[in-house]
Write a protein that holds these residues in place. Structure first.
Motif, PDB file in Angstrom:
ATOM      1  N   ILE A  88      -8.207 -13.967 -26.278  1.00 56.30           N
ATOM      2  CA  ILE A  88      -7.186 -13.706 -27.391  1.00 56.30           C
ATOM      3  C   ILE A  88      -8.219 -14.582 -28.540  1.00 56.30           C
ATOM      4  O   ILE A  88      -7.905 -14.151 -29.751  1.00 56.30           O
ATOM      5  CB  ILE A  88      -5.914 -14.620 -27.171  1.00 56.30           C
ATOM      6  CG1 ILE A  88      -5.038 -13.887 -26.333  1.00 56.30           C
ATOM      7  CG2 ILE A  88      -5.295 -14.713 -28.681  1.00 56.30           C
ATOM      8  CD1 ILE A  88      -3.803 -14.427 -25.890  1.00 56.30           C
ATOM      9  N   SER A  89      -8.730 -15.698 -28.100  1.00 56.12           N
ATOM     10  CA  SER A  89      -9.625 -16.439 -29.325  1.00 56.12           C
ATOM     11  C   SER A  89     -10.722 -15.351 -29.794  1.00 56.12           C
ATOM     12  O   SER A  89     -10.954 -15.432 -30.814  1.00 56.12           O
ATOM     13  CB  SER A  89     -10.054 -17.658 -28.750  1.00 56.12           C
ATOM     14  OG  SER A  89      -9.280 -18.471 -28.222  1.00 56.12           O
ATOM     15  N   THR A 106      -9.277 -12.873 -32.031  1.00 53.08           N
ATOM     16  CA  THR A 106      -9.124 -13.570 -33.224  1.00 53.08           C
ATOM     17  C   THR A 106     -10.037 -13.619 -34.096  1.00 53.08           C
ATOM     18  O   THR A 106     -10.071 -13.601 -35.342  1.00 53.08           O
ATOM     19  CB  THR A 106      -8.327 -14.793 -33.082  1.00 53.08           C
ATOM     20  OG1 THR A 106      -6.961 -14.693 -32.123  1.00 53.08           O
ATOM     21  CG2 THR A 106      -7.763 -15.502 -34.378  1.00 53.08           C
ATOM     22  N   LEU A 107     -11.251 -14.074 -33.617  1.00 52.61           N
ATOM     23  CA  LEU A 107     -12.560 -14.301 -34.331  1.00 52.61           C
ATOM     24  C   LEU A 107     -12.990 -13.121 -34.996  1.00 52.61           C
ATOM     25  O   LEU A 107     -13.564 -13.042 -36.041  1.00 52.61           O
ATOM     26  CB  LEU A 107     -13.713 -14.909 -33.504  1.00 52.61           C
ATOM     27  CG  LEU A 107     -13.311 -16.325 -32.843  1.00 52.61           C
ATOM     28  CD1 LEU A 107     -14.645 -16.957 -32.069  1.00 52.61           C
ATOM     29  CD2 LEU A 107     -13.422 -17.116 -34.242  1.00 52.61           C
ATOM     30  N   ARG A 146     -11.135 -10.775 -35.853  1.00 50.44           N
ATOM     31  CA  ARG A 146     -10.052 -10.403 -36.967  1.00 50.44           C
ATOM     32  C   ARG A 146     -10.540 -11.276 -38.224  1.00 50.44           C
ATOM     33  O   ARG A 146     -10.489 -10.766 -39.258  1.00 50.44           O
ATOM     34  CB  ARG A 146      -8.790 -10.681 -36.487  1.00 50.44           C
ATOM     35  CG  ARG A 146      -8.196  -9.503 -35.743  1.00 50.44           C
ATOM     36  CD  ARG A 146      -6.871  -9.923 -34.965  1.00 50.44           C
ATOM     37  NE  ARG A 146      -5.769  -9.944 -35.931  1.00 50.44           N
ATOM     38  CZ  ARG A 146      -4.820 -11.106 -35.778  1.00 50.44           C
ATOM     39  NH1 ARG A 146      -4.830 -12.004 -34.851  1.00 50.44           N
ATOM     40  NH2 ARG A 146      -4.016 -11.054 -36.787  1.00 50.44           N
ATOM     41  N   ARG A 147     -10.913 -12.498 -37.910  1.00 53.78           N
ATOM     42  CA  ARG A 147     -11.255 -13.384 -38.907  1.00 53.78           C
ATOM     43  C   ARG A 147     -12.626 -12.802 -39.591  1.00 53.78           C
ATOM     44  O   ARG A 147     -12.500 -13.070 -40.929  1.00 53.78           O
ATOM     45  CB  ARG A 147     -11.585 -14.943 -38.391  1.00 53.78           C
ATOM     46  CG  ARG A 147     -12.533 -15.658 -39.071  1.00 53.78           C
ATOM     47  CD  ARG A 147     -14.008 -15.820 -38.343  1.00 53.78           C
ATOM     48  NE  ARG A 147     -14.678 -17.005 -38.844  1.00 53.78           N
ATOM     49  CZ  ARG A 147     -15.418 -16.969 -39.985  1.00 53.78           C
ATOM     50  NH1 ARG A 147     -15.188 -15.945 -40.788  1.00 53.78           N
ATOM     51  NH2 ARG A 147     -16.164 -18.046 -40.275  1.00 53.78           N
ATOM     52  N   TRP A 186     -11.360 -10.225 -41.986  1.00 56.32           N
ATOM     53  CA  TRP A 186     -10.445 -10.857 -43.067  1.00 56.32           C
ATOM     54  C   TRP A 186     -11.540 -11.239 -44.052  1.00 56.32           C
ATOM     55  O   TRP A 186     -11.289 -11.082 -45.286  1.00 56.32           O
ATOM     56  CB  TRP A 186      -9.810 -12.054 -42.630  1.00 56.32           C
ATOM     57  CG  TRP A 186      -8.578 -11.846 -41.524  1.00 56.32           C
ATOM     58  CD1 TRP A 186      -7.853 -10.474 -41.513  1.00 56.32           C
ATOM     59  CD2 TRP A 186      -7.892 -12.801 -40.677  1.00 56.32           C
ATOM     60  NE1 TRP A 186      -6.815 -10.724 -40.785  1.00 56.32           N
ATOM     61  CE2 TRP A 186      -6.922 -12.049 -40.347  1.00 56.32           C
ATOM     62  CE3 TRP A 186      -8.185 -14.160 -40.515  1.00 56.32           C
ATOM     63  CZ2 TRP A 186      -5.883 -12.664 -39.157  1.00 56.32           C
ATOM     64  CZ3 TRP A 186      -7.220 -14.680 -39.445  1.00 56.32           C
ATOM     65  CH2 TRP A 186      -6.292 -13.706 -38.708  1.00 56.32           C
ATOM     66  N   GLU A 187     -12.485 -11.902 -43.572  1.00 53.92           N
ATOM     67  CA  GLU A 187     -13.450 -12.582 -44.580  1.00 53.92           C
ATOM     68  C   GLU A 187     -14.130 -11.376 -45.258  1.00 53.92           C
ATOM     69  O   GLU A 187     -14.589 -11.678 -46.508  1.00 53.92           O
ATOM     70  CB  GLU A 187     -14.423 -13.692 -43.872  1.00 53.92           C
ATOM     71  CG  GLU A 187     -15.235 -14.201 -44.733  1.00 53.92           C
ATOM     72  CD  GLU A 187     -16.227 -15.324 -44.308  1.00 53.92           C
ATOM     73  OE1 GLU A 187     -16.169 -15.516 -42.914  1.00 53.92           O
ATOM     74  OE2 GLU A 187     -17.121 -16.043 -44.542  1.00 53.92           O
ATOM     75  N   TRP A 207     -14.752 -24.432 -39.399  1.00 58.54           N
ATOM     76  CA  TRP A 207     -14.773 -23.503 -38.093  1.00 58.54           C
ATOM     77  C   TRP A 207     -15.209 -24.481 -37.006  1.00 58.54           C
ATOM     78  O   TRP A 207     -14.714 -24.047 -35.822  1.00 58.54           O
ATOM     79  CB  TRP A 207     -15.869 -22.629 -38.361  1.00 58.54           C
ATOM     80  CG  TRP A 207     -15.460 -21.759 -39.422  1.00 58.54           C
ATOM     81  CD1 TRP A 207     -16.000 -21.480 -40.514  1.00 58.54           C
ATOM     82  CD2 TRP A 207     -14.160 -20.898 -39.695  1.00 58.54           C
ATOM     83  NE1 TRP A 207     -15.529 -20.594 -41.504  1.00 58.54           N
ATOM     84  CE2 TRP A 207     -14.321 -20.486 -40.784  1.00 58.54           C
ATOM     85  CE3 TRP A 207     -13.094 -20.667 -38.932  1.00 58.54           C
ATOM     86  CZ2 TRP A 207     -13.158 -19.405 -41.225  1.00 58.54           C
ATOM     87  CZ3 TRP A 207     -12.174 -19.794 -39.389  1.00 58.54           C
ATOM     88  CH2 TRP A 207     -12.279 -19.185 -40.569  1.00 58.54           C
ATOM     89  N   LEU A 230     -12.336 -26.181 -34.747  1.00 55.74           N
ATOM     90  CA  LEU A 230     -11.653 -25.307 -33.584  1.00 55.74           C
ATOM     91  C   LEU A 230     -12.056 -25.465 -32.454  1.00 55.74           C
ATOM     92  O   LEU A 230     -13.333 -25.741 -32.061  1.00 55.74           O
ATOM     93  CB  LEU A 230     -11.560 -23.815 -34.266  1.00 55.74           C
ATOM     94  CG  LEU A 230     -11.002 -23.432 -35.406  1.00 55.74           C
ATOM     95  CD1 LEU A 230     -11.188 -22.034 -35.884  1.00 55.74           C
ATOM     96  CD2 LEU A 230      -9.479 -24.052 -35.923  1.00 55.74           C
ATOM     97  N   VAL A 263     -13.610 -23.642 -30.295  1.00 53.01           N
ATOM     98  CA  VAL A 263     -14.341 -22.623 -30.058  1.00 53.01           C
ATOM     99  C   VAL A 263     -15.735 -22.538 -29.851  1.00 53.01           C
ATOM    100  O   VAL A 263     -16.190 -23.414 -30.649  1.00 53.01           O
ATOM    101  CB  VAL A 263     -13.996 -21.408 -31.151  1.00 53.01           C
ATOM    102  CG1 VAL A 263     -14.895 -20.196 -30.992  1.00 53.01           C
ATOM    103  CG2 VAL A 263     -12.377 -21.103 -31.362  1.00 53.01           C
ATOM    104  N   THR A 264     -16.491 -22.268 -28.776  1.00 52.48           N
ATOM    105  CA  THR A 264     -17.538 -22.548 -28.692  1.00 52.48           C
ATOM    106  C   THR A 264     -18.583 -21.836 -29.797  1.00 52.48           C
ATOM    107  O   THR A 264     -18.186 -20.791 -30.274  1.00 52.48           O
ATOM    108  CB  THR A 264     -18.274 -22.047 -27.142  1.00 52.48           C
ATOM    109  OG1 THR A 264     -18.042 -20.856 -26.988  1.00 52.48           O
ATOM    110  CG2 THR A 264     -17.463 -22.682 -25.995  1.00 52.48           C
ATOM    111  N   ASN A 265     -19.799 -22.382 -29.523  1.00 47.29           N
ATOM    112  CA  ASN A 265     -20.697 -21.603 -30.751  1.00 47.29           C
ATOM    113  C   ASN A 265     -21.297 -20.419 -30.231  1.00 47.29           C
ATOM    114  O   ASN A 265     -21.353 -19.508 -30.760  1.00 47.29           O
ATOM    115  CB  ASN A 265     -22.131 -22.643 -30.804  1.00 47.29           C
ATOM    116  CG  ASN A 265     -21.829 -23.754 -31.526  1.00 47.29           C
ATOM    117  OD1 ASN A 265     -21.351 -24.041 -32.591  1.00 47.29           O
ATOM    118  ND2 ASN A 265     -21.902 -25.089 -30.714  1.00 47.29           N
TER     119      ASN A 265
END
Lengths: 324, 286
Positions: free
Chosen positions: A3-4, A7-8, A10-11, A14-15, A117, A120, A122-124
């Motif tokens: 899911i993460s 979402t990344l 989608r981000r 978005w950007e 960022w 969050l 979230v790993t690199n």
């Protein structure tokens, strides 16, 4: 975790609004071009000459000329237009991808959002792979969908043009090879993604590495190495490798370039059409063609180099903060 | 009680410049710790080390983990707000909330929405449309939804007017903080946090010059307000700080019994702001 990752992705969409805005703009241009054809070209009764080996014909009306052609020649023109449209979309989106990758890890440091960022969980690795996935998966999908929509738009509007001028509306649909075009597009995108993978890795690395102007470094370093290699005739083969891999964008439209594996399977027996220099029909790559491509050492070297540069980009991002 | 953060010999160089110089400190749970110092003292560098954003030398454990290798895992337990500029300008509020919900396993969207409902921020706003104060509110709304054990704030009210600054800290203490949570704040404006701190770490030129619970300040430091007549005698006791106020002098003494000072004037526990100036000025004068 999945899911993460989604979402990344989608981000990123978005950007980087250009990933949506440019395909939409291209579709608008194609719509306008079709409307221009409908309003101006199709209604113009002008005369032009087509020279072939055997005859010189005076053409009065474009639609009339097309309608009287042999079916095989009609197919060549229709499918050729579809392929050309796809190639233009493909080339422009490759340029978009070039700038996207260069900005992807540099931009977050430039605007200091990297602090957010990195706050969050979230790993690199996941972050960098999400950016690479945009280039490897999402942009090819965007190219495929945009090409499909563009061709559908062209077919629909030009069918109406024929209908409007009392020609058979289904004429174009009888000649267009939808399956062939789709498969052509899929194979081209797959092969292109594999072929340009080291370039994608290099661009990501430059984006993570450079403290300013990643585009200058990304272009200048290969250019200097090519200059040194060719000026001093070192014969390292580096120049050839770079020249093969770097014709991003417009150059990828070239057919039949022997050094460009990407177009190889599609460069088939060209049955020249009088007045046109176009490949007759679509021949999809055979299993042999695909195996030949996949067994090519250059392909695997490219994949390894791409993975290497991506790994470096992940490693570099670990220690990047907002201090550029 | 075990420390949530434990640093020993923490050092960070930027080229030849030593930003943090062999510092030791512990941060215990349920505390509100102020990491204060003048600009360039090493506060943000220390925070970045804690958050796993930079390489460093020395030993640093955060929630028992090494932040250099476990940053992403640590962010499950730590919520971090740098100054308002770090929120991406292009993002919409609803996208931001969506992002938080998808990436933070224990994120409670309702808490953020409840907080936002009391502000002028709508879900369709983009961050670039918000004022600095509203951005801080948005940041706070996100923090409310994250079930983190520690909140790290790096100059969170930089550039805000007094109304927003006061409101920020009021909401933070009333709605976020409880005994299970720890807050670490860096700021150079000590006067705005001195009422909420339980511990203070003063850092200057990369070194820690004060590190103690607020309740211990009175045990270590004393402030003397004396007349000019007695000032000369009081100076013989070596104050760490002195300032003149009209016909009075205010001095701060370290580790000296109040019974030795009382004969010179009025003795009290120094204000954090005065102590901060004393600590920083003292090290400037070294």
């Amino acid at each position: 975790m999945m899911i993460s990752f989604i979402t990344l992705l989608r981000r990123e969409l978005w950007e980087h609004t250009s990933l949506k805005a440019i395909p939409l703009t291209l579709l608008v241009f194609i719509l306008l071009a079709n409307l221009a054809f409908f309003f101006f070209v199709s209604t113009s009764n002008f005369t032009f000459t087509i020279n072939t080996d055997t005859e010189t014909r005076q053409v009065v009306n474009t639609l009339d000329y097309f309608a009287q052609m042999e079916a095989s020649k009609q197919a060549v023109i229709i499918n050729g237009i579809m392929i050309t449209t796809g190639m233009i979309i493909n080339s422009i989106m490759l340029i978009v991808m070039f700038f996207y990758l260069l900005d992807s890890l540099y931009g977050e440091r430039k605007d200091r959002t990297i602090l957010f960022w990195k706050s969050l969980p979230v790993t690199n690795r996941m972050t960098v792979l999400s950016k690479l996935s945009i280039a490897v998966f999402i942009i090819p999908v965007i190219i495929f969908i945009t090409t499909g929509l563009a061709n559908l738009l062209t077919m629909a509007l030009q069918s109406y043009t024929f209908y409007h001028h009392q020609y058979e509306a289904g004429l174009l649909w009888q000649q267009v090879d939808i399956t062939g075009l789709s498969m052509f597009s899929i194979f081209l995108l797959l092969q292109q993604t594999i072929w340009y993978f080291p370039v994608m890795g290099w661009l990501l690395f430059c984006s993570a590495w450079c403290r300013k102007s990643p585009i200058v470094v990304a272009v200048l370093i290969p250019a200097i190495l090519v200059f040194i290699d060719s000026s001093f005739m070192l014969g390292t083969g580096f120049s050839e490798i770079i020249v093969e891999r770097l014709p991003l964008g417009i150059m990828s439209m070239q057919m039949g370039n022997e050094s460009n594996l990407m177009t190889y399977p599609y460069n088939i027996s060209s049955q020249q059409l009088p007045g046109f220099n176009m490949v007759a029909g679509i021949r999809l790559p055979s299993v042999e063609d695909i195996l030949q491509f996949l067994m090519n050492i250059k392909v695997w070297m490219g994949i390894i180099i791409g993975i290497f540069f991506t790994g470096l980009a992940i490693s570099l991002r670990r220690w990047r903060d907002d201090s550029l | 009680m075990n420390a949530l953060i434990s640093a020993r010999g923490l050092t960070k160089n930027y080229g030849r410049f030593r930003a943090v110089d062999h510092i030791d400190f512990d941060i215990r749970p349920g505390r509100v710790v102020g990491l204060v110092g003048p600009n360039g003292a090493g506060k943000s560098t220390t925070l970045k080390a804690i958050l796993g954003l930079i390489k460093y030398r020395g030993s640093l454990e955060v929630f028992g983990r090494n932040p250099r290798v476990d940053r992403a895992d640590l962010m499950h337990d730590i919520s971090y707000i740098s100054d308002v500029a770090s929120l991406p300008d292009w993002i919409r509020v609803d996208q931001l909330l969506d992002l938080m919900e998808s990436t933070h396993p224990s994120y409670d969207l309702r808490k953020s929405l409840n907080f936002l409902a009391r502000t002028d921020i709508s879900k369709s706003h983009r961050v670039k449309q918000l004022s600095k104060g509203m951005k801080t509110q948005l940041h706070l709304a996100i923090v409310m939804g994250i079930h983190a054990r520690m909140l790290v704030l790096d100059e969170p009210t930089l550039g805000l007017d007094i109304i927003y600054r006061t409101e920020f800290y009021d909401q933070l203490m009333n709605e976020y903080f409880n005994e299970q949570r720890t807050i670490l704040i860096t700021t150079h404006q000590i006067e705005e946090v001195e009422q909420i701190l339980t511990d203070i770490i003063v850092i200057n030129k990369g070194k820690i010059v004060i590190n103690m619970p607020i309740e211990d300040i009175g045990k270590h430091y004393a402030q003397l307000k004396t007349t000019k007549d007695h000032a000369e005698q009081a100076r013989k006791l070596h104050p760490v700080f002195e300032k003149d106020m009209l016909d009075e002098a205010v001095m701060i003494f370290e580790n000296i019994g109040t019974e030795r000072l009382i004969e010179f004037g009025e003795v009290s526990t120094p204000h954090l702001a005065d102590l901060f100036v004393a600590a920083v000025k003292g090290t400037h004068d070294d």
